[in-house]
Write an enzyme that holds these catalytic residues in place. Sequence first.
Site, PDB file in Angstrom:
ATOM      1  CB  THR A  80      -0.938  -0.005   1.222  1.00 15.70           C
ATOM      2  OG1 THR A  80      -1.707  -1.221   1.218  1.00 15.70           O
ATOM      3  CG2 THR A  80      -1.888   1.174   1.192  1.00 15.70           C
ATOM      4  CD1 TRP A  81       4.644   4.536   1.904  1.00 20.00           C
ATOM      5  CD2 TRP A  81       6.058   3.138   2.905  1.00 20.00           C
ATOM      6  NE1 TRP A  81       5.692   5.286   2.402  1.00 20.00           N
ATOM      7  CE2 TRP A  81       6.573   4.448   3.028  1.00 20.00           C
ATOM      8  CE3 TRP A  81       6.772   2.075   3.479  1.00 20.00           C
ATOM      9  CZ2 TRP A  81       7.773   4.724   3.673  1.00 20.00           C
ATOM     10  CZ3 TRP A  81       7.968   2.354   4.128  1.00 20.00           C
ATOM     11  CH2 TRP A  81       8.461   3.665   4.228  1.00 20.00           C
ATOM     12  CG  HIS A 140      -0.001  -9.632  -4.038  1.00 19.26           C
ATOM     13  ND1 HIS A 140       0.890  -8.841  -3.350  1.00 19.26           N
ATOM     14  CD2 HIS A 140      -1.245  -9.250  -3.627  1.00 19.26           C
ATOM     15  CE1 HIS A 140       0.214  -8.023  -2.548  1.00 19.26           C
ATOM     16  NE2 HIS A 140      -1.067  -8.243  -2.700  1.00 19.26           N
ATOM     17  NE  ARG A 162       7.038  -5.429   7.303  1.00 18.58           N
ATOM     18  CZ  ARG A 162       5.851  -5.220   7.868  1.00 18.58           C
ATOM     19  NH1 ARG A 162       4.738  -5.614   7.251  1.00 18.58           N
ATOM     20  NH2 ARG A 162       5.765  -4.619   9.050  1.00 18.58           N
ATOM     21  CB  SER A 170       2.201  -7.929   8.471  1.00 17.06           C
ATOM     22  OG  SER A 170       1.324  -6.965   7.938  1.00 17.06           O
ATOM     23  CE1 TYR A 228       6.671  -1.318   5.033  1.00 22.45           C
ATOM     24  CE2 TYR A 228       7.907  -1.918   6.998  1.00 22.45           C
ATOM     25  CZ  TYR A 228       6.795  -1.342   6.409  1.00 22.45           C
ATOM     26  OH  TYR A 228       5.815  -0.805   7.201  1.00 22.45           O
ATOM     27  CE  LYS A 291       1.497  -2.973  17.385  1.00 18.80           C
ATOM     28  NZ  LYS A 291       2.250  -3.812  18.368  1.00 18.80           N
TER      29      LYS A 291
END
Length: 326
Positions: A80-81, A140, A162, A170, A228, A291
């Site tokens: 999303t970022w 993805h 990540r 997550s 990330y 988070k």
Amino acid sequence: MAAQETKSNITDSNISSEECEDAMIKELPNALFWDVMEIRKWQDFWFEPGLIKCAMKFNSSFQAKDDDVILASAPKTGTTWLKALCLYILHQNINIPENEDLLTKDNPQFHVQTIESTIYSTKPTPDLYAMPSPRLFHTHLPFSFLPDSVKNSNGKIVCIARNPKDTLVSLWHFFNSIFRPNQEPYPLEKAVEEFCTGVHQYGPYFENVLGYWMENQKRPDKILFLKYEEMLRDPKEQVKKLALFLGKPFEKEEDVEKVVWRCSLERLRNLEVNKNGSVIYGVPNSSYFRKGMVGDWKNYLTPEMEHLINKTTLLKFQGSGLELEN
């Protein structure tokens, strides 16, 4: 004999190509992801059956353009970022008032759609060739699943990866919020085991990440590989690198700062559009923003779980030169 009869049925000219696909998918190895979702193993990766059909259609019909940008990520690794940042770099006038930018209107998932789960699941498929250039997509899917037109074009691919332990935690929170909103969480030890064996939606994670990393090593002008943790630690430098790769370098330092802030997870999670509603059915916009920190896995994983993921990471990435921070 039975297997031969099945093959004959699948290739019968009297049945449709969609029926052939359905029959083929039914023959694939299957598992039950989190005791809820059927997944099947296709070309060494696991998917919900509907995704396999969409991935097939994407692979066979998508025609890339030389200025396309495709974002690639395993789930819950900063998707999303990355969508927000690339949307801003490519399509947003950074001089408009903050409360009028695209990100205040809709979730990044709306603006940059995931090809296999959103675009090719829509009937009829939207006219992708009417989109303004440069077209911006996300997937993805592993690199090996991308159409040849994507691999052979001059278009760019941006991959984000990540730390696997934070990725797993997550994923665990995300799927709990969707599959078990009013129940006890899915046993974390089972989630860890499935993550390490690769038997999960879009799994295995390690091979997905490794495919893009290896291609980046061969063609760094084609694929940018972002981490990330590095983006969190030094967002300005990483965003400048991203913009340069996309052919949209910043002219002023204050523009970099503006994009970093407007696309920050802190700002995104507090926008009203991301507190309510849903772009994808059954997936609240708020579920994309938890988070987003490094090392949150330490609050959840036992030493035994940590050891299993570390062991799997070393085994899968051995000799590749790829290192993801703890």
